[in-house]
Motif scaffolding. Structure first.
Motif, PDB file in Angstrom:
ATOM      1  N   PHE A 120       0.866  -1.174   0.000  1.00 42.82           N
ATOM      2  CA  PHE A 120       0.000   0.000   0.000  1.00 42.82           C
ATOM      3  C   PHE A 120       0.910   1.233   0.000  1.00 42.82           C
ATOM      4  CE2 PHE A 120      -1.938  -3.502   2.232  1.00 42.82           C
ATOM      5  CZ  PHE A 120      -3.224  -3.577   1.714  1.00 42.82           C
ATOM      6  N   ASP A 121       0.757   2.121  -0.985  1.00 42.36           N
ATOM      7  CA  ASP A 121       1.703   3.226  -1.067  1.00 42.36           C
ATOM      8  C   ASP A 121       1.027   4.577  -1.237  1.00 42.36           C
ATOM      9  OD1 ASP A 121       0.947   3.110  -3.763  1.00 42.36           O
ATOM     10  OD2 ASP A 121       2.725   2.000  -4.344  1.00 42.36           O
ATOM     11  N   LEU A 122       1.762   5.618  -0.880  1.00 44.36           N
ATOM     12  CA  LEU A 122       1.360   7.011  -1.059  1.00 44.36           C
ATOM     13  C   LEU A 122       2.556   7.727  -1.668  1.00 44.36           C
ATOM     14  CD1 LEU A 122      -0.803   9.167  -0.642  1.00 44.36           C
ATOM     15  CD2 LEU A 122       0.199   9.631   1.611  1.00 44.36           C
ATOM     16  N   LEU A 123       2.379   8.255  -2.895  1.00 36.09           N
ATOM     17  CA  LEU A 123       3.510   8.757  -3.674  1.00 36.09           C
ATOM     18  C   LEU A 123       3.257  10.163  -4.194  1.00 36.09           C
ATOM     19  CD1 LEU A 123       4.071   5.569  -5.891  1.00 36.09           C
ATOM     20  CD2 LEU A 123       5.234   6.130  -3.749  1.00 36.09           C
ATOM     21  N   LEU A 124       4.329  10.933  -4.327  1.00 35.62           N
ATOM     22  CA  LEU A 124       4.321  12.181  -5.070  1.00 35.62           C
ATOM     23  C   LEU A 124       4.725  11.877  -6.507  1.00 35.62           C
ATOM     24  CD1 LEU A 124       6.111  14.535  -2.504  1.00 35.62           C
ATOM     25  CD2 LEU A 124       3.653  14.245  -2.862  1.00 35.62           C
ATOM     26  N   VAL A 125       4.077  12.542  -7.471  1.00 35.12           N
ATOM     27  CA  VAL A 125       4.290  12.235  -8.880  1.00 35.12           C
ATOM     28  C   VAL A 125       4.596  13.525  -9.643  1.00 35.12           C
ATOM     29  CG1 VAL A 125       3.346  11.152 -10.952  1.00 35.12           C
ATOM     30  CG2 VAL A 125       2.611  10.370  -8.682  1.00 35.12           C
ATOM     31  N   GLY A 126       5.692  13.511 -10.398  1.00 39.34           N
ATOM     32  CA  GLY A 126       6.032  14.620 -11.278  1.00 39.34           C
ATOM     33  C   GLY A 126       6.090  14.157 -12.721  1.00 39.34           C
ATOM     34  N   ASN A 127       5.435  14.900 -13.616  1.00 38.68           N
ATOM     35  CA  ASN A 127       5.403  14.560 -15.039  1.00 38.68           C
ATOM     36  C   ASN A 127       6.047  15.672 -15.866  1.00 38.68           C
ATOM     37  OD1 ASN A 127       3.334  12.088 -15.290  1.00 38.68           O
ATOM     38  ND2 ASN A 127       2.519  13.532 -13.792  1.00 38.68           N
ATOM     39  N   PHE A 128       6.920  15.289 -16.774  1.00 41.80           N
ATOM     40  CA  PHE A 128       7.478  16.219 -17.747  1.00 41.80           C
ATOM     41  C   PHE A 128       6.959  15.821 -19.121  1.00 41.80           C
ATOM     42  CE2 PHE A 128      10.789  17.175 -20.944  1.00 41.80           C
ATOM     43  CZ  PHE A 128      10.747  18.563 -20.860  1.00 41.80           C
ATOM     44  N   HIS A 129       6.185  16.691 -19.753  1.00 41.31           N
ATOM     45  CA  HIS A 129       5.561  16.392 -21.037  1.00 41.31           C
ATOM     46  C   HIS A 129       6.505  16.769 -22.167  1.00 41.31           C
ATOM     47  CE1 HIS A 129       1.633  15.513 -19.179  1.00 41.31           C
ATOM     48  NE2 HIS A 129       2.020  16.406 -18.289  1.00 41.31           N
ATOM     49  N   ILE A 130       7.075  15.753 -22.798  1.00 37.79           N
ATOM     50  CA  ILE A 130       8.014  15.958 -23.891  1.00 37.79           C
ATOM     51  C   ILE A 130       7.305  16.592 -25.079  1.00 37.79           C
ATOM     52  CG2 ILE A 130       9.581  14.792 -25.490  1.00 37.79           C
ATOM     53  CD1 ILE A 130       9.965  12.661 -23.273  1.00 37.79           C
ATOM     54  N   ASP A 131       6.126  16.098 -25.384  1.00 35.29           N
ATOM     55  CA  ASP A 131       5.254  16.703 -26.384  1.00 35.29           C
ATOM     56  C   ASP A 131       3.815  16.405 -25.990  1.00 35.29           C
ATOM     57  OD1 ASP A 131       4.760  14.051 -27.158  1.00 35.29           O
ATOM     58  OD2 ASP A 131       6.212  14.121 -28.797  1.00 35.29           O
ATOM     59  N   GLU A 132       2.887  16.576 -26.925  1.00 37.48           N
ATOM     60  CA  GLU A 132       1.475  16.391 -26.594  1.00 37.48           C
ATOM     61  C   GLU A 132       1.121  14.937 -26.329  1.00 37.48           C
ATOM     62  OE1 GLU A 132      -0.366  18.157 -29.982  1.00 37.48           O
ATOM     63  OE2 GLU A 132      -0.538  20.120 -29.014  1.00 37.48           O
ATOM     64  N   LYS A 133       1.983  14.028 -26.717  1.00 39.31           N
ATOM     65  CA  LYS A 133       1.701  12.607 -26.576  1.00 39.31           C
ATOM     66  C   LYS A 133       2.519  11.934 -25.477  1.00 39.31           C
ATOM     67  CE  LYS A 133      -1.114  11.497 -30.106  1.00 39.31           C
ATOM     68  NZ  LYS A 133      -2.332  10.688 -29.976  1.00 39.31           N
ATOM     69  N   ILE A 134       3.805  12.242 -25.433  1.00 43.48           N
ATOM     70  CA  ILE A 134       4.742  11.484 -24.595  1.00 43.48           C
ATOM     71  C   ILE A 134       5.153  12.302 -23.377  1.00 43.48           C
ATOM     72  CG2 ILE A 134       6.971  10.318 -24.535  1.00 43.48           C
ATOM     73  CD1 ILE A 134       6.725   9.950 -27.572  1.00 43.48           C
ATOM     74  N   ALA A 135       5.176  11.639 -22.230  1.00 43.09           N
ATOM     75  CA  ALA A 135       5.610  12.281 -20.992  1.00 43.09           C
ATOM     76  C   ALA A 135       6.512  11.325 -20.214  1.00 43.09           C
ATOM     77  CB  ALA A 135       4.422  12.694 -20.135  1.00 43.09           C
ATOM     78  N   PHE A 136       7.472  11.889 -19.520  1.00 45.18           N
ATOM     79  CA  PHE A 136       8.350  11.150 -18.613  1.00 45.18           C
ATOM     80  C   PHE A 136       7.925  11.491 -17.189  1.00 45.18           C
ATOM     81  CE2 PHE A 136      12.124  11.351 -15.848  1.00 45.18           C
ATOM     82  CZ  PHE A 136      12.505  10.019 -15.878  1.00 45.18           C
ATOM     83  N   PHE A 137       7.856  10.477 -16.309  1.00 46.07           N
ATOM     84  CA  PHE A 137       7.417  10.749 -14.943  1.00 46.07           C
ATOM     85  C   PHE A 137       8.317  10.055 -13.930  1.00 46.07           C
ATOM     86  CE2 PHE A 137       4.876   7.102 -16.388  1.00 46.07           C
ATOM     87  CZ  PHE A 137       5.103   6.177 -15.380  1.00 46.07           C
ATOM     88  N   VAL A 138       8.360  10.639 -12.749  1.00 47.52           N
ATOM     89  CA  VAL A 138       9.061  10.053 -11.609  1.00 47.52           C
ATOM     90  C   VAL A 138       8.107  10.077 -10.419  1.00 47.52           C
ATOM     91  CG1 VAL A 138      11.383  10.644 -12.365  1.00 47.52           C
ATOM     92  CG2 VAL A 138      10.085  12.280 -10.997  1.00 47.52           C
ATOM     93  N   LYS A 139       8.281   9.087  -9.519  1.00 46.95           N
ATOM     94  CA  LYS A 139       7.457   8.985  -8.332  1.00 46.95           C
ATOM     95  C   LYS A 139       8.345   8.693  -7.125  1.00 46.95           C
ATOM     96  CE  LYS A 139       3.608   6.869 -10.902  1.00 46.95           C
ATOM     97  NZ  LYS A 139       2.601   5.758 -10.908  1.00 46.95           N
ATOM     98  N   GLY A 140       7.917   9.150  -5.982  1.00 49.09           N
ATOM     99  CA  GLY A 140       8.647   8.856  -4.761  1.00 49.09           C
ATOM    100  C   GLY A 140       7.734   8.988  -3.550  1.00 49.09           C
ATOM    101  N   GLY A 141       7.969   8.156  -2.555  1.00 51.93           N
ATOM    102  CA  GLY A 141       7.146   8.210  -1.355  1.00 51.93           C
ATOM    103  C   GLY A 141       7.399   7.028  -0.450  1.00 51.93           C
ATOM    104  N   MET A 142       6.363   6.636   0.259  1.00 52.23           N
ATOM    105  CA  MET A 142       6.465   5.551   1.221  1.00 52.23           C
ATOM    106  C   MET A 142       5.444   4.463   0.906  1.00 52.23           C
ATOM    107  SD  MET A 142       8.934   6.240   3.255  1.00 52.23           S
ATOM    108  CE  MET A 142       8.642   5.054   4.596  1.00 52.23           C
TER     109      MET A 142
END
Length: 224
Positions: A120-142
């Protein structure tokens, strides 16, 4: 094809495809569902069994390298700029049973140690949108991890504090990190590929611990 028909055909294609080729990421809630594989780290080797008085003869099988898993989550995202979104999500992951086997000294019986994980997790999520279709994301938490550990064998020596037919559910809070890519099929639907790791303790044959696990999933994200 005549020039008029060609222009008409191109116009129709543009009309059909335009809703899914240009859009803006919107603030709001979303849900994800994913399937994949998990690898529980720190599995015992033959020496661990020998230290516990097991597998002094016969064979030892450390179990499958990867076992099936499923996950789902809900979250909320907000735009920080045209290319960045930030949010939080809460989720659940289930890593299916993995079985390790060792033979008993002086017998023809095999002994099994089985474990599966609830996460069971709770995470912060950041998304970087490379263009209108593709995005790179990272998550971190406990993550709160429950290791459902069972002995299904004729072991005469306790394993992880367990005896025949008993089970334990050691649990602990552990850090979790993830990264991946998303591909937008439409305004509300994205395809996801995610690699994540929940940090834990090395597996110990004579002690019930919460192990680490590495996960690789593919899934979908539906924005409301």
């Amino acid at each position: 094809m005549s020039p008029f028909r060609k222009k008409l055909f191109i116009a129709l294609i543009g009309l059909v495809c335009s809703p899914c080729l240009s859009y803006a990421v919107e603030d709001g809630f979303y849900a994800t569902l994913g399937l994949g594989v998990g690898r529980i780290s720190g599995k015992p080797d033959r020496n661990d069994f020998l230290d516990a008085g097991l597998a002094s003869t016969g064979t030892f099988d450390e179990g499958k390298q990867f076992t099936p898993m499923i996950e789902f989550s809900v979250g909320y995202q907000a735009n920080l700029s045209e290319r960045f979104t930030f949010g939080t999500e809460a989720g659940y992951k289930f890593v299916r049973e993995n079985k390790m086997r060792g033979s008993l000294p002086g017998t023809i019986d095999d002994g099994d140690i089985k474990q599966e994980l609830d996460i069971f997790d709770l995470l912060l999520v950041g998304n970087f949108h490379i263009d209108e279709k593709i995005a790179f994301f990272v998550k971190g938490g406990m993550a709160f991890v429950v290791n459902k550990l069972a002995v299904a064998s004729d072991f005469s020596t306790n394993v992880a504090g367990l005896t025949l037919g008993t089970f334990a559910t050691p649990s602990a809070f552990s850090p979790e990190a993830a990264m991946g890519f998303s591909y937008a099929v439409s305004r509300n639907l994205q395809l996801l590929v995610t690699a994540s790791h929940v940090f834990g303790e090395p597996f110990k044959l004579n002690e019930a611990v919460v192990p680490g696990v590495t996960l690789l999933t593919v899934g979908i994200k539906f924005s409301l």
